[in-house]
Every structure is written in C-alpha cells, then in structure tokens.
Motif scaffolding. Structure first.
Motif, short mmCIF file in Angstrom:
data_model
loop_
_atom_site.label_atom_id
_atom_site.label_comp_id
_atom_site.label_asym_id
_atom_site.label_seq_id
_atom_site.Cartn_x
_atom_site.Cartn_y
_atom_site.Cartn_z
N GLY A 7 31.36 40.33 130.48
CA GLY A 7 31.61 41.11 131.69
C GLY A 7 32.21 40.22 132.76
O GLY A 7 32.95 39.28 132.46
N LEU A 33 30.57 36.60 131.48
CA LEU A 33 29.16 36.54 131.12
C LEU A 33 28.70 37.82 130.44
O LEU A 33 29.22 38.90 130.72
N ASP A 34 27.69 37.67 129.60
CA ASP A 34 26.99 38.83 129.07
C ASP A 34 26.32 39.55 130.23
O ASP A 34 26.60 40.69 130.53
N THR A 35 25.44 38.91 130.90
CA THR A 35 24.86 39.37 132.15
C THR A 35 24.15 38.19 132.79
O THR A 35 23.95 37.15 132.17
#
Lengths: 121, 108
Positions: A103, A107-109
């Motif tokens: 994202g 990053l993934d989150t």
C-alpha cells in the motif's frame, strides 16, 4: 497477538534532561517508524528504518534528537537535551515492506504502538 | 501546510445520525489509508484504497477514493458512540504522511 510495544508509557522530565524512548517492533517486520503527535501539528513522521538502516530522518530536529536500531527487536528515540516544546505523544510503528505489492509507501500496513506521552517541564 | 487536508476538524453528532468526513490533497497518491485512533492508543488501520473511484465498505463505514486519486471520503451510517475517535487519512508520495484528522464525537 503480535503488537508493537513502547516504553515508558508516560514520562515527565525537566528541561535539559535526556529522554530515551524504546520500541519493540512486531517480529518479522522490516520497517520501523517514529512519529510525534501534538494537537497543533497532528501526526508527524520523525524518522524511519528499513532492515535496521536509517532511511529518512529529515523530520527530526538533528541537534537534539537521535534515533537508532541497535538490533532488529529494539528501536530507540533519544532527546538530549529535552525542551518543553518536545512535549507530545511519541509513537513507534512497524510494518512489512512489500515494494510495489504494498500500500502507501510500499508497506503492507503499519501497526502502531500505544505511544509514550512525554511532558517536559 | 498539510499535504493532506481533513475536514471537518471536529464533528459532534447524535447517535443514529449519518456523517461524512473528507480528506483532500493537491497531490496524486498511488493509495490512501484511513485510520481510527482512540484516546490513549495508537492509530489502527481501517482500510486501504488503491484504485481511483474505488468504494470500500466496512459494516456501516463507506470509503471512497476520488477518481483522480487526490481525495477520499469516509461516510458513516447510523453513527454509534463506539465510532467516537480521531479519524486520520494517510498517503505516501515518498514517505507516509498523515492528515491532521477529524475528531468525531457521537453522543448517546
């Protein structure tokens, strides 16, 4: 239940004293962020690391702030000397960098810790 | 000047009302995220939107990404006191940046 941990949760100190804040990122995450949150400025990015190497610390006052990752399980943010204007909540966040598959920022989150509330008198 | 402008800054409503909060920028983002932060805690991710015009629903929350990928909105239907908190949008050009947030209070 993996979480980012931060210590101390609260710190009250006097102007001129050294303050060290610690963060344990989630195991396996390769990116660690330090943020500062105040009512006036909101959430500001201070610095971040990837694979323990500092990637950007342009948001951090260089003369008094320093951030390090001595190992993959510990990130530190140090203020020396502290000033009343440093009073804020300091958040650490960690995430897994996926590059183009991720994202914002690749990053993934980001998973945030509970924060350290710093008061400098 | 904030990269991401959120409005309104504060919102106080009664339980059961609907509301919309906005996140605007002059920059184009590859993706944008919404977080909710409760007192004494760090922000928690609610959703990531990636495609211009995309709409995502999370129970009573509806998130929309603008066609030009410069703005986003969050709509809450039939707000509940548990929705109270600070709603933050975040996007990245080079690094992650957060808006100042909308502080929502839902009164019983």
């Amino acid at each position: 239940d993996a979480r980012v941990t931060q210590t101390p949760r609260h710190k009250v100190t006097e102007m001129g004293q050294e303050v060290t804040m610690r963060c344990q990122p989630i195991l396996g995450h390769n990116t660690v962020f330090w943020y500062r949150q105040t009512m006036m400025q909101g959430l500001e990015l201070l610095a971040y690391f990837r694979n323990r190497a500092p990637l950007d610390d342009s948001g951090m006052p260089k003369d008094r702030f320093s951030a390090e990752m001595p190992d993959a399980t510990l990130a530190t943010l140090k203020i020396q000397p502290s000033e009343p204007r440093d009073s804020a909540v300091y958040f650490c966040a960690s995430g897994l960098f996926l590059g183009l598959a991720g994202g914002p920022g690749g990053l993934d989150t980001q998973y945030f810790g509970p924060g350290t509330r710093l008061t400098v008198l | 000047t904030q990269l991401l402008e959120q409005s309104p800054q504060f919102l106080s409503i009664q339980e059961g009302e609907n509301l919309t909060v906005y996140c605007n920028s002059s920059s184009v983002f590859s993706s944008l995220q919404w977080y909710r932060q409760e007192p004494g805690e760090g922000p928690v991710l609610l959703v990531t939107v990636v495609t211009g015009g995309e709409v995502k629903k999370l129970k009573r929350l509806t998130f929309q990404f603008g066609d030009a990928r410069k703005d986003s909105s969050l709509h809450i239907t039939a707000a509940q006191p548990g929705d109270t908190g600070l709603y933050l949008c975040a996007g990245a050009i080079k690094d992650m940046r957060f808006g100042a947030g909308t502080r929502l209070t839902v009164k019983p």
